[in-house]
Design a protein around this motif. Structure first.
Motif, mmCIF file in Angstrom:
data_model
loop_
_atom_site.group_PDB
_atom_site.id
_atom_site.type_symbol
_atom_site.label_atom_id
_atom_site.label_comp_id
_atom_site.label_asym_id
_atom_site.label_seq_id
_atom_site.Cartn_x
_atom_site.Cartn_y
_atom_site.Cartn_z
ATOM 1 N N ASP A 64 -8.900 38.206 -126.789
ATOM 2 C CA ASP A 64 -8.041 38.132 -125.604
ATOM 3 C C ASP A 64 -8.426 39.352 -124.776
ATOM 4 O O ASP A 64 -8.169 40.488 -125.181
ATOM 5 C CB ASP A 64 -6.571 38.195 -126.028
ATOM 6 N N GLU A 66 -7.274 40.631 -122.291
ATOM 7 C CA GLU A 66 -6.174 41.486 -121.816
ATOM 8 C C GLU A 66 -5.584 42.293 -122.971
ATOM 9 O O GLU A 66 -4.532 42.906 -122.816
ATOM 10 C CB GLU A 66 -5.112 40.653 -121.090
ATOM 11 N N HIS B 160 1.847 39.641 -114.926
ATOM 12 C CA HIS B 160 1.895 38.345 -115.599
ATOM 13 C C HIS B 160 2.803 37.375 -114.829
ATOM 14 O O HIS B 160 2.369 36.336 -114.359
ATOM 15 C CB HIS B 160 2.384 38.562 -117.031
ATOM 16 N N LYS B 161 4.048 37.757 -114.689
ATOM 17 C CA LYS B 161 4.991 36.926 -113.935
ATOM 18 C C LYS B 161 5.731 37.783 -112.925
ATOM 19 O O LYS B 161 5.964 38.974 -113.152
ATOM 20 C CB LYS B 161 6.025 36.299 -114.869
ATOM 21 N N PHE B 170 4.351 42.369 -117.189
ATOM 22 C CA PHE B 170 2.901 42.432 -117.334
ATOM 23 C C PHE B 170 2.487 41.768 -118.649
ATOM 24 O O PHE B 170 3.336 41.326 -119.433
ATOM 25 C CB PHE B 170 2.435 43.894 -117.287
ATOM 26 N N ARG B 171 1.197 41.715 -118.878
ATOM 27 C CA ARG B 171 0.710 41.087 -120.108
ATOM 28 C C ARG B 171 -0.223 42.047 -120.854
ATOM 29 O O ARG B 171 -1.261 42.441 -120.348
ATOM 30 C CB ARG B 171 -0.021 39.777 -119.777
ATOM 31 N N LYS B 172 0.205 42.428 -122.050
ATOM 32 C CA LYS B 172 -0.599 43.227 -122.981
ATOM 33 C C LYS B 172 -1.183 44.463 -122.283
ATOM 34 O O LYS B 172 -0.510 45.108 -121.502
ATOM 35 C CB LYS B 172 -1.653 42.339 -123.650
ATOM 36 N N ARG B 175 -1.339 45.825 -118.358
ATOM 37 C CA ARG B 175 -0.299 46.589 -117.648
ATOM 38 C C ARG B 175 -0.905 47.869 -117.059
ATOM 39 O O ARG B 175 -0.716 48.159 -115.885
ATOM 40 C CB ARG B 175 0.825 46.956 -118.627
ATOM 41 N N SER B 193 0.383 35.418 -112.539
ATOM 42 C CA SER B 193 -0.012 34.089 -113.018
ATOM 43 C C SER B 193 0.991 33.027 -112.572
ATOM 44 O O SER B 193 0.630 31.879 -112.378
ATOM 45 C CB SER B 193 -0.104 34.086 -114.545
ATOM 46 N N VAL B 226 -4.341 32.361 -121.021
ATOM 47 C CA VAL B 226 -3.113 33.107 -121.281
ATOM 48 C C VAL B 226 -2.312 32.389 -122.360
ATOM 49 O O VAL B 226 -1.956 31.234 -122.214
ATOM 50 C CB VAL B 226 -2.271 33.232 -119.993
#
Lengths: 218, 228
Positions: A64, A66, B160-161, B170-172, B175, B193, B226
């Motif tokens: 992944d 990210e 993220h959203k 955020f995502r992972k 951020r 996203s 994702v």
């Protein structure tokens, strides 16, 4: 003499990382230390791009992008791990919350000055990343490096000739030939590999190394 | 009704002008708002000052901006990488100015700007080339270097959203610099996203409160799958 290879050096550093420690392993050689931490020992691995509780690399195909480490390789997050932004991440260092960081080096002085970010060559493109923050921020900064350059010059030196990363920040150096404690009074040999004696170590480093008989084989 | 959602990346960056300072989120490619950067390139503006941790990877994002000759100056911690060839070429040709900042100082200076501080004293860099010529102060027996805030006209970040009030999660490790850059720019543009209805993001887990965000653009993730 029984010079340690890089995996043996990593295993030696790993022995000194206790349960419960918050640890950042620098890019390159120090990354190997993670391979030698016993699974039953709970240690919190920090990566400066915003994760605590970093786990090993994912299986091929499971990456992944990210979820990466400071070396921009895909990693995983252990159960209980968490994410945070960059200002919090560096507050963990500067604020004295991180217990140990392990860094590579071009040179380390006997008083703990570190040079690991720039060769100083005029045509080199400088890049510093998090090296300066890590070096001065962690409670203990360990360096892991081969003691000699390919030309046979000691990388543990009286005074660094490469541009500095931090002053008086390194407390211990793990090398393929010996382990040293550093401080205001200079370098003290903690351990040597079998077949090496203090006079030979003083000769190849050119340094006035303190030594107590208690120094054990690595 | 307040609606910070903007339709499309081009509209979101339409007022970024020649000579603007632009913070761009991302650590390597994680959190890099590629589509916003593509829209910025398409606008044709130049002479930009870019603030990012790196100086571009491969052919996308910041690397593409540099390749197209749009960047006058870059402020970053780690320009030199295996795939930073566009920066390397521009730097060696003297076509781009570099301000090299230790990564934690970069974060702290951005956060200081967003927090309204006039300056910070940081221990990082003391006694090194990167502190040459800067004011040093001894505080409680330790040495600190005076560093000034880094602010910008715009921040382009990837979350993220988001919702129409600009709240973000955020995502992972994508951020990274996003939350602090959002605070430090006059206009923050977040690509997300998905834009979700107000209230759908748990207020206990909002990472960036909407006060720091002026525009939100929904861009379906193209290259990165994702997880739910």
């Amino acid at each position: 003499m029984n010079r340690l290879n890089r995996d043996q050096m990593a295993a030696r550093v790993a022995r000194d990382i206790p349960e419960g420690a918050y640890v950042n392993l620098g890019i390159g050689l120090p990354t190997k230390v993670a391979n030698y931490l016993p699974a039953e020992r709970e240690i919190f691995m920090q990566s400066e791009n915003g994760l605590l509780g970093m786990g090993p690399a994912p299986a091929p195909g499971e990456e992944d992008w990210e979820l990466i480490n400071a070396g921009k390789q895909a990693v995983t997050l252990l159960t209980g791990g968490c994410f945070f932004h960059h200002a919090d991440s560096f507050a963990m260092m500067r604020g004295g919350h991180l217990d140990i960081c392990v860094l590579g080096a071009f040179q380390v002085s006997v008083h703990g000055d570190l040079a690991n970010w720039h060769t100083g060559e005029p045509d080199a493109i400088p890049a510093v990343g998090g090296a300066m923050d890590l070096a001065i921020g962690a409670k203990q900064t360990f360096v892991m490096m081969e003691l000699l350059t390919k030309q046979g010059e000691s990388k543990l030196v009286e005074n660094c000739t490469y541009p500095l990363t931090g002053l008086g920040c390194v407390s211990r150096v793990y090398t393929d030939l010996a382990v040293f404690d550093l401080g205001p009074s200079g370098a003290r040999v903690v351990e040597m590999v079998e077949g090496l004696d203090i006079e030979e170590l003083r000769r190849i480093t050119g340094l006035d190394l303190a030594f107590t008989k208690a120094a054990e084989p690595v | 009704m307040i609606d910070k959602a903007i339709d499309g990346a081009a509209a979101a960056v339409a007022d970024i002008h020649d000579g603007a300072s632009v913070m761009i989120g991302g650590f390597g490619t994680a959190g890099m708002p590629d589509e916003l950067i593509d829209a910025l390139i398409a606008r044709g503006v130049g002479d930009l000052t870019i603030i990012n941790n790196n100086a571009g990877n491969g052919e996308h994002g910041v690397a593409a901006l540099i390749r197209e000759g749009r960047v006058h100056k870059i402020v970053c911690s780690f320009p030199r990488q295996s795939d930073s060839h566009h920066f390397d070429a521009a730097y060696r040709a003297g076509k781009i100015e570099l301000e090299l900042v230790p990564q934690g100082n970069l974060a702290a200076r951005i956060q200081a700007a967003g927090s309204g501080l006039g300056a910070i004293f940081t221990p990082t860099g003391y006694g090194t080339l990167l502190a040459e010529g800067k004011e040093v102060r001894e505080i409680d027996g330790k040495y600190y270097v005076l560093e000034y805030p880094i602010q910008a006209d715009f921040a382009l970040i990837k979350a993220h959203k988001g919702d129409r009030w600009g709240n973000l999660v955020f995502r992972k490790t994508a951020r990274n610099f996003g939350p602090i850059m959002a605070m430090a720019a006059k206009t923050t543009i977040a690509q997300v996203s998905a834009i979700v209805p107000l209230g759908e993001i748990d207020p206990e887990v909002v990472v960036t409160p909407g006060i720091f965000v002026q525009r939100v653009v929904a861009i379906a993730p193209a290259q990165i799958a994702v997880a739910a």
